[in-house]
Design a protein around this motif. Structure first.
Motif, mmCIF file in Angstrom:
data_model
loop_
_atom_site.group_PDB
_atom_site.id
_atom_site.type_symbol
_atom_site.label_atom_id
_atom_site.label_comp_id
_atom_site.label_asym_id
_atom_site.label_seq_id
_atom_site.Cartn_x
_atom_site.Cartn_y
_atom_site.Cartn_z
ATOM 1 N N UNK A 385 0.653 -0.849 0.103
ATOM 2 C CA UNK A 385 0.277 -0.224 0.204
ATOM 3 C C UNK A 385 0.840 1.282 -0.164
ATOM 4 N N UNK A 386 0.323 2.581 0.166
ATOM 5 C CA UNK A 386 1.063 3.371 0.371
ATOM 6 C C UNK A 386 0.048 4.692 1.001
ATOM 7 N N UNK A 387 0.810 5.791 1.310
ATOM 8 C CA UNK A 387 0.257 6.862 2.011
ATOM 9 C C UNK A 387 1.021 8.078 1.766
ATOM 10 N N UNK A 388 0.594 8.867 1.826
ATOM 11 C CA UNK A 388 1.402 10.008 2.700
ATOM 12 C C UNK A 388 1.985 9.720 4.094
ATOM 13 N N UNK A 389 3.382 10.499 3.626
ATOM 14 C CA UNK A 389 4.553 10.733 4.509
ATOM 15 C C UNK A 389 3.895 11.184 5.581
ATOM 16 N N UNK A 390 2.813 10.918 7.367
ATOM 17 C CA UNK A 390 2.265 11.164 7.318
ATOM 18 C C UNK A 390 2.382 10.539 8.603
ATOM 19 N N UNK A 395 5.466 7.472 10.892
ATOM 20 C CA UNK A 395 5.916 7.221 12.526
ATOM 21 C C UNK A 395 5.042 5.592 13.744
ATOM 22 N N UNK A 396 5.131 5.222 12.498
ATOM 23 C CA UNK A 396 4.751 3.511 12.768
ATOM 24 C C UNK A 396 6.800 2.702 12.981
ATOM 25 N N UNK A 397 7.431 3.687 12.903
ATOM 26 C CA UNK A 397 8.488 2.849 12.947
ATOM 27 C C UNK A 397 9.287 3.851 13.083
ATOM 28 N N UNK A 398 9.144 4.143 14.579
ATOM 29 C CA UNK A 398 9.940 5.693 15.107
ATOM 30 C C UNK A 398 11.055 5.119 15.983
ATOM 31 N N UNK A 399 11.552 4.423 15.999
ATOM 32 C CA UNK A 399 12.543 3.931 16.554
ATOM 33 C C UNK A 399 13.712 3.818 15.556
ATOM 34 N N UNK A 400 13.614 3.377 14.158
ATOM 35 C CA UNK A 400 14.483 2.638 13.101
ATOM 36 C C UNK A 400 15.102 3.429 12.795
#
Length: 707
Positions: A385-390, A395-400
């Motif tokens: 899938x794709x989504x605008x960078x929001x 932010x689902x991978x904030x620690x990577x």
């Protein structure tokens, strides 16, 4: 079209759906009644309420009861009659009905012929007419319920320990049944219905014959019973249910149907509806005449108004559980697969009706899917899938660190695409691009679909039968390489499934491109690596293998992939001998799945030439599909009316699959999900209904709607 051998005539049936009214205070709800004008009133510990705009509001119209302590309320001759601590009164009959009953702490009221009145408190009954007391009777237990039997010209009274009658001119009670735990009572012109704490029973009108106690119920702790249009309705501490003519029950529980499951009272409602009062509110269950097509048109609006994101069929998350106004469109790992199923439904709709709207929707969804391979910038590799960078993606991978994220950032830094694509996605793509190449009316668009088949097939060929993502490595589930597929014993579903998938992909691509390289690769996998043998094994070989990965239980997501694949596997076979073998393999899978009564499986089976595709069961599924798509929490584990089966590989719990409106909302890959749900945090997309309905129309199994 014209696949089917038999067709359902789409005439109107009664579709049930609920409207719920929540109480807004801590008032205890006690009773309800409806007058001949269709006005509904609810008696509470804080006065009389009425349903308005999904809430129970104070009844203000009839001022004389607003400042009195109303203790019971009944409908008599289509008018409301109220019992207060001092009197019986009504807004009807020119206000002339007013009688000071003289009983301390009255609890219940019943009216008989010519305004004969029976009033109860915890210890006494008082029978009166024309303002005169006819008799007073001392009881040995508080009254649970009392009603008037018009045929017998008498009152029927239930205490916890017995059922009694009292004629309008009698001075003593006649006991017609002795029991324990009696909670409720209803009378028809044929029998007396008695609810207890452990089930229900029926008495003939003179009480000389009683049925055995019926305890094989959705839940036996009965709180309310009622005859409505000649049918028995029962309320319990775990929902309401109606006894059907086949001896089974239609079960109304969970917030799909009720504000809560502790039923207080049940009554016939306006326009053929049923009213169920529970501890926290009132539910009106309507039975609306509609055709399957009417139902599809309702869901078409739901899909378009709340479930389209960039053309994808999107999940909808509810910020406030159950509140559709708080919906947010949400991406999922399987946007490509779910959208392929939505797009297939629109293609079937276009083929059946030539609807311009269906064509436009199909083209919109196709463009969303087409972009999945463009946004990755990896030849033929589709993003999940794709989504605008929001916040919804990055932010689902904030620690990577950026270089490790599976949500990959595009060169323009504006978009992210998910890079862990699985075989589920590829299955949906090849299924729907083939349909698009057959059914889309414009050649330029059909050619674009054929191009998608080619580039996605070429990606797998060029990467040794793997989906290879941005880091040069295969994704976890995009694997069709012989080393992977043939490592599994023949009993493990992935060996048979993945062999079927890749052979179908190759057949499909060859069918539309006529490029012989796909035929060459097909023969190599089919013959040298045994994929033909793998794919053509009957589904009955699949089973548990001790200690073997992916074999702990039957995978119903594999069923979804398999059935989406069989049109390509059977219909695009290279010769008639292969087609016959492929059909028998597909039929073996359908035979195992047919007890699910899933119309999608049945109509896809019809697409490959199946004629015995369980039309009646398919229509049952479509009719029983709920109008409410919210993912309410639903529980069935407590039910006493279901025949459980031993724990098994297929994860089937009961001897028969439950109706869709008695299960948690789920997709097609969750056949036996009988318990669970998010308690109203999601609304599922409507393609779940639309795809099987329009597939049925496409194959001729369902007629156009009839007047």
């Amino acid at each position: 079209m014209g696949f089917s051998q038999k067709t359902y005539s789409d005439k109107a049936f009664k579709q049930d759906q609920a409207t719920k009214f929540q109480k807004t205070t801590d008032a205890a709800l006690r009773n309800l009644a409806i007058d001949r004008n269709g006005v509904v009133q609810v008696l509470s510990s804080q006065g009389v309420l009425h349903p308005w705009e999904k809430e129970l509001k104070p009844q203000l119209q009839y001022r004389p009861i607003s400042d009195q302590k109303v203790l019971d309320m009944v409908a008599y001759q289509g008018q409301f009659v109220y019992l207060t601590d001092t009197a019986i009164l009504s807004n009807a009959w020119a206000g002339k009905l007013y009688w000071e009953h003289g009983l301390e702490n009255p609890t219940q009221l019943a009216l008989g012929a010519d305004f004969t009145m029976l009033v109860a408190n915890k210890e006494n009954l008082r029978l009166a007419k024309n303002g005169k007391v006819l008799t007073d009777i001392v009881l040995n237990a508080p009254v649970e319920k009392m009603v008037y039997d018009a045929k017998g010209a008498r009152f029927v009274i239930a205490t916890a320990f017995g059922v009694y009658t009292l004629g309008e001119t009698e001075t003593t009670l006649t006991k017609i049944y002795a029991g324990e735990g009696i909670t409720s009572l209803a009378v028809s012109d044929k029998e007396v219905l008695v609810g207890t704490q452990s089930g229900y029973l029926t008495l003939n009108l003179d009480g000389k014959e009683a049925s055995p106690l019926q305890a094989k119920l959705p839940w036996p702790e009965i709180t309310s019973v009622q005859f409505i249009d000649g049918e028995k309705w029962l309320g319990s501490t775990k929902g309401a249910f109606k006894l059907r003519s086949d001896g089974k029950f239609d079960y109304y529980a969970s917030k799909r149907w009720l504000t809560d499951d502790k039923v207080v009272a049940i009554e016939a409602g306006p326009e053929g509806s049923v009213l169920v009062l529970t501890e926290t509110g009132l539910s009106q269950i309507d039975f609306t005449p509609m055709t399957l097509h009417d139902k599809a048109m309702h869901f078409q609006k739901v899909q378009r108004q709340r479930h389209i994101r960039y053309g994808f069929s999107s999940a909808t998350r509810l910020q406030t559980p159950g509140d559709l106004s708080s919906a947010i469109l949400w991406d999922t790992d399987n946007d490509g697969l779910w959208t392929s199923m939505y797009l297939a439904g629109e293609l079937f709709r276009y083929a059946a009706t030539k609807s311009e709207d269906a064509k436009l929707n199909a083209y919109e969804a196709f463009e969303a899917m087409e972009r999945l391979t463009k946004i990755s910038k990896i030849d033929g590799f589709p993003a999940r899938t794709y989504e605008i960078d929001t916040y919804q993606s990055s932010d689902r991978e904030p620690d990577k660190p950026e270089h490790e994220k599976i949500w990959r950032l595009t060169d323009d830094k504006r978009w992210r695409w998910k890079s862990t694509t699985s075989s589920d996605e590829s299955c949906g793509h090849f299924f729907v691009y083939a349909l698009f190449a057959e059914l889309a009316p414009d050649k330029s668009w059909r050619d674009r679909a054929i191009h998608q088949l080619k580039i996605e097939m070429d990606h797998l060929i060029e990467n040794d039968w793997y989906l290879v993502t941005w880091n040069g490595k295969p994704t976890q589930w995009g694997r069709w390489n012989p080393d992977y597929v043939n490592q599994f014993p023949i009993n493990v579903g992935d060996r048979r499934l993945n062999s079927t998938l890749i052979l179908s992909f190759l057949q499909t691509t060859y069918h539309f491109t006529k490029d012989k390289k796909y035929l060459k690769h097909y023969k190599k996998l089919a013959n040298k690596f045994g994929y033909e043998e793998n794919a053509n094994r009957p589904a009955s070989v699949i089973g548990f293998v001790e200690g073997q990965y992916l074999s702990s239980a039957w995978n119903h997501s594999d069923d979804e992939m398999y059935f989406l694949t069989i049109p390509g596997y059977v219909n695009y076979a290279f010769d008639e001998e292969s087609k016959a073998k492929h059909f028998e393999a597909a039929k073996s899978h359908w035979e195992i799945e047919r007890n699910e009564k899933n119309p999608l499986w049945n109509f896809l089976y019809a697409m490959i030439g199946g004629t015995d595709y369980d039309l009646d069961e398919s229509i049952w599924w479509l009719k029983e599909f709920p109008m409410d798509l919210i993912d309410w929490k639903v529980e069935n584990a407590h039910r006493k009316d279901l025949d459980k089966v031993a724990k098994n590989f297929r994860k089937q719990e009961y001897s028969e699959v439950l109706p869709r409106d008695e299960r948690p909302m789920h997709l097609h890959n969750n056949a036996y999900r009988n318990n669970g749900g998010s308690d109203g945090q999601w609304e599922h997309p409507a393609y779940i209904y639309l795809l099987p309905y329009w597939a049925g129309r496409y194959v001729g199994a369902i007629s156009a709607p009839e007047e």
